[in-house]
Design a protein around this motif. Sequence first.
Motif, PDB file in Angstrom:
ATOM      1  N   VAL A 106      29.975 -70.040 -40.042  1.00 35.72           N
ATOM      2  CA  VAL A 106      30.894 -70.042 -38.902  1.00 35.72           C
ATOM      3  C   VAL A 106      30.853 -68.702 -38.173  1.00 35.72           C
ATOM      4  O   VAL A 106      30.778 -68.657 -36.940  1.00 35.72           O
ATOM      5  N   THR A 107      30.898 -67.604 -38.918  1.00 40.11           N
ATOM      6  CA  THR A 107      30.886 -66.281 -38.284  1.00 40.11           C
ATOM      7  C   THR A 107      29.566 -66.007 -37.558  1.00 40.11           C
ATOM      8  O   THR A 107      29.525 -65.224 -36.612  1.00 40.11           O
ATOM      9  N   ILE A 111      28.433 -73.956 -36.430  1.00 42.06           N
ATOM     10  CA  ILE A 111      29.519 -74.849 -36.838  1.00 42.06           C
ATOM     11  C   ILE A 111      28.929 -76.239 -36.974  1.00 42.06           C
ATOM     12  O   ILE A 111      28.763 -76.967 -35.995  1.00 42.06           O
ATOM     13  N   LYS A 115      35.250 -81.591 -38.774  1.00 36.62           N
ATOM     14  CA  LYS A 115      36.584 -81.450 -39.346  1.00 36.62           C
ATOM     15  C   LYS A 115      36.505 -80.500 -40.529  1.00 36.62           C
ATOM     16  O   LYS A 115      35.584 -80.592 -41.352  1.00 36.62           O
ATOM     17  N   LEU A 116      37.467 -79.577 -40.605  1.00 40.13           N
ATOM     18  CA  LEU A 116      37.485 -78.617 -41.699  1.00 40.13           C
ATOM     19  C   LEU A 116      38.772 -78.751 -42.502  1.00 40.13           C
ATOM     20  O   LEU A 116      39.871 -78.692 -41.956  1.00 40.13           O
ATOM     21  N   MET A 126      40.767 -67.055 -43.786  1.00 42.41           N
ATOM     22  CA  MET A 126      40.617 -67.763 -42.523  1.00 42.41           C
ATOM     23  C   MET A 126      40.904 -66.905 -41.298  1.00 42.41           C
ATOM     24  O   MET A 126      40.569 -67.282 -40.185  1.00 42.41           O
ATOM     25  N   LEU A 129      38.191 -66.187 -38.924  1.00 44.20           N
ATOM     26  CA  LEU A 129      37.581 -67.385 -38.348  1.00 44.20           C
ATOM     27  C   LEU A 129      38.439 -68.006 -37.253  1.00 44.20           C
ATOM     28  O   LEU A 129      37.982 -68.870 -36.511  1.00 44.20           O
ATOM     29  N   ILE A 132      37.256 -68.156 -33.666  1.00 44.49           N
ATOM     30  CA  ILE A 132      36.105 -69.049 -33.461  1.00 44.49           C
ATOM     31  C   ILE A 132      36.531 -70.509 -33.550  1.00 44.49           C
ATOM     32  O   ILE A 132      36.187 -71.328 -32.695  1.00 44.49           O
ATOM     33  N   LEU A 133      37.301 -70.823 -34.590  1.00 48.32           N
ATOM     34  CA  LEU A 133      37.675 -72.214 -34.831  1.00 48.32           C
ATOM     35  C   LEU A 133      38.863 -72.679 -33.991  1.00 48.32           C
ATOM     36  O   LEU A 133      38.938 -73.849 -33.616  1.00 48.32           O
ATOM     37  N   LYS A 136      38.266 -74.371 -30.642  1.00 43.43           N
ATOM     38  CA  LYS A 136      37.543 -75.628 -30.826  1.00 43.43           C
ATOM     39  C   LYS A 136      38.407 -76.694 -31.507  1.00 43.43           C
ATOM     40  O   LYS A 136      37.954 -77.809 -31.757  1.00 43.43           O
ATOM     41  N   LEU A 138      39.501 -76.646 -34.585  1.00 46.42           N
ATOM     42  CA  LEU A 138      38.991 -76.894 -35.935  1.00 46.42           C
ATOM     43  C   LEU A 138      39.725 -76.126 -37.032  1.00 46.42           C
ATOM     44  O   LEU A 138      39.373 -76.242 -38.203  1.00 46.42           O
ATOM     45  N   MET A 139      40.743 -75.373 -36.660  1.00 49.02           N
ATOM     46  CA  MET A 139      41.486 -74.610 -37.678  1.00 49.02           C
ATOM     47  C   MET A 139      42.300 -75.554 -38.558  1.00 49.02           C
ATOM     48  O   MET A 139      43.044 -76.400 -38.053  1.00 49.02           O
TER      49      MET A 139
END
Length: 230
Positions: A106-107, A111, A115-116, A126, A129, A132-133, A136, A138-139
């Motif tokens: 991810v970093t 991606i 789904k995460l 987290m 991240l 980034i997430l 999107k 996605l967190m």
Amino acid sequence: MKKKNSKRFIKILDLSKNDKKSQDIDEAIKKVKANCTTKFDESIDVSFNLNLKQKKDEFALRTNVQLPNGNGKKIKIAVLCEESKVNEAKESGADLFGSENIINEVTSGKINFDKLVATPAMMSKMGKLGKILGPKGLMPNPKLGTVTNNIKSTVKLIRSGQIEIKNDEDGNIAASIGKKSFTDLKIKENYKSFLDTILKEKPAGIKGDYIMSAFLTSTMGVSFKLKVSK
């Protein structure tokens, strides 16, 4: 995420000019399917415009919808977990699992999931991240069940048709609720689950009509305005 939903709703409004009369869901499904003329299996999408902007307050709606028949889309699920839970994540049917391997990807900008799911023990990692997430969508979120120690049950729910919905800045919520190849009944059941969830999760304090409008459309077809209880 917000811009994407807004564009989808604008598209639906533009395409709805061919039929401005409100349809009940059964009739709308038939008409949407009749206008699916492409060779691929088009998605069937629903979009609601909710009255979430009030004079003094602005409300938000973010929750999960369990589509009883799924939406026909294949998704890749990643599980961020400690070493002791890797086997459970693997057995759950997740596509990716682990900790540092996922964080490093991810970093680095890779991606490779839709789904995460994360265990509570991983949330301390987290932070870096989030930037980034977050944009999107996605967190992992404990309120939405994606921060959990119950990996198997969570992955199972997602696989069986659980989707996340969230309104954009204009109060629009849109999602795919099936495919052209689905039976009318399956699409209707998914639509009902979607509508029931929106009504159940209505924020307290909303004045006036809650549902302003709703449309059903396909990926490449025209849309039809739906009759809904306001």
